[in-house]
Design a protein around this motif. Structure first.
Motif, PDB file in Angstrom:
ATOM      1  N   GLN A   1      44.677  36.392  15.116  1.00  0.00           N
ATOM      2  CA  GLN A   1      45.489  37.541  15.526  1.00  0.00           C
ATOM      3  C   GLN A   1      46.182  37.264  16.861  1.00  0.00           C
ATOM      4  OE1 GLN A   1      42.240  40.385  15.228  1.00  0.00           O
ATOM      5  NE2 GLN A   1      43.438  41.573  13.738  1.00  0.00           N
TER       6      GLN A   1
ATOM      7  N   PRO B   1      42.507  50.724  15.299  1.00  0.00           N
ATOM      8  CA  PRO B   1      42.119  49.510  14.578  1.00  0.00           C
ATOM      9  C   PRO B   1      42.429  48.242  15.371  1.00  0.00           C
ATOM     10  CG  PRO B   1      44.187  50.348  13.713  1.00  0.00           C
ATOM     11  CD  PRO B   1      43.702  51.346  14.736  1.00  0.00           C
ATOM     12  N   THR B   2      41.691  47.195  15.071  1.00  0.00           N
ATOM     13  CA  THR B   2      41.941  45.893  15.684  1.00  0.00           C
ATOM     14  C   THR B   2      42.872  45.143  14.738  1.00  0.00           C
ATOM     15  OG1 THR B   2      39.780  45.953  16.732  1.00  0.00           O
ATOM     16  CG2 THR B   2      40.846  43.814  16.628  1.00  0.00           C
ATOM     17  N   ASP B   3      44.149  45.527  14.758  1.00  0.00           N
ATOM     18  CA  ASP B   3      45.154  44.864  13.932  1.00  0.00           C
ATOM     19  C   ASP B   3      46.441  44.700  14.724  1.00  0.00           C
ATOM     20  OD1 ASP B   3      46.563  47.321  13.770  1.00  0.00           O
ATOM     21  OD2 ASP B   3      45.636  47.832  11.865  1.00  0.00           O
TER      22      ASP B   3
ATOM     23  N   HIS C   1      44.479  47.127  22.783  1.00  0.00           N
ATOM     24  CA  HIS C   1      44.611  48.106  21.698  1.00  0.00           C
ATOM     25  C   HIS C   1      45.545  49.219  22.167  1.00  0.00           C
ATOM     26  CE1 HIS C   1      40.842  46.242  20.318  1.00  0.00           C
ATOM     27  NE2 HIS C   1      41.121  46.755  19.132  1.00  0.00           N
TER      28      HIS C   1
ATOM     29  N   PHE D   1      40.071  41.004  19.153  1.00  0.00           N
ATOM     30  CA  PHE D   1      41.072  40.381  18.302  1.00  0.00           C
ATOM     31  C   PHE D   1      40.635  38.945  18.026  1.00  0.00           C
ATOM     32  CE2 PHE D   1      43.345  43.894  20.195  1.00  0.00           C
ATOM     33  CZ  PHE D   1      44.081  44.380  19.132  1.00  0.00           C
TER      34      PHE D   1
END
Length: 157
Positions: free
Chosen positions: A83, A119-121, A110, A79
């Motif tokens: 973020q 996903p890395t969101d 995650h 991240f």
């Protein structure tokens, strides 16, 4: 050592932060209790390698028969600082139910593992203190996100 040192204080070599390569046989990766090997180091469990990969500069190398490299992972799973700041706005503390460890001390996790295509969101992220981050990767525990956003951990029976 990977979990206790501040990565911003580690030396930089050739423009890249220090990175650890973990090798694991494909058959071991498929086992819940599989064994991985830190290159030049000691064996660790596959579960430990997956957990460390959340926050440490680890590149997984999956090996087939005769040590043939089947997959050489990537580092883009981390991240970003932006973020992490957004996660702190969302959660000032660890997101585990009842935990009050400050979010600045927490690790970005995650929800769906990066290695499994997560996903890395922000929608797939949780801030967890070290204790709860270990639980998130411990097969002995289930975890679920509650309607209020907290994460509840329960021991499997």
């Amino acid at each position: 050592m990977l979990e206790t040192l501040d990565p911003t204080r580690l030396p930089i070599h050739g423009g890249d932060a220090t990175t650890v390569i973990v090798t694991i046989d494909i058959d071991q990766l498929r086992k819940e209790a599989g064994i991985a090997q830190i290159l030049g180091g000691t064996p660790i469990t596959a579960a430990e390698a997956r957990r460390l990969a959340c926050t440490a500069g680890i590149i997984p190398a999956v090996l087939g028969g005769s040590s043939e490299v089947l997959d050489f992972g990537r580092k883009e799973r981390f991240f970003t600082a932006a973020q992490r700041r957004a996660l702190l706005l969302r959660s000032a503390t660890c997101e585990a139910e009842g935990c009050d460890i400050p979010g600045t001390w927490a690790e970005a996790h995650h929800w769906i593992e990066w290695a499994q295509g997560g996903p890395t969101d922000l929608d797939n992220a949780a801030l967890l203190c070290s204790h709860h981050h270990h639980r998130a990767h411990d097969a002995a525990y289930l975890h679920e996100r509650l309607p209020n956003g907290d994460i509840r951990f329960t021991r499997r029976r």
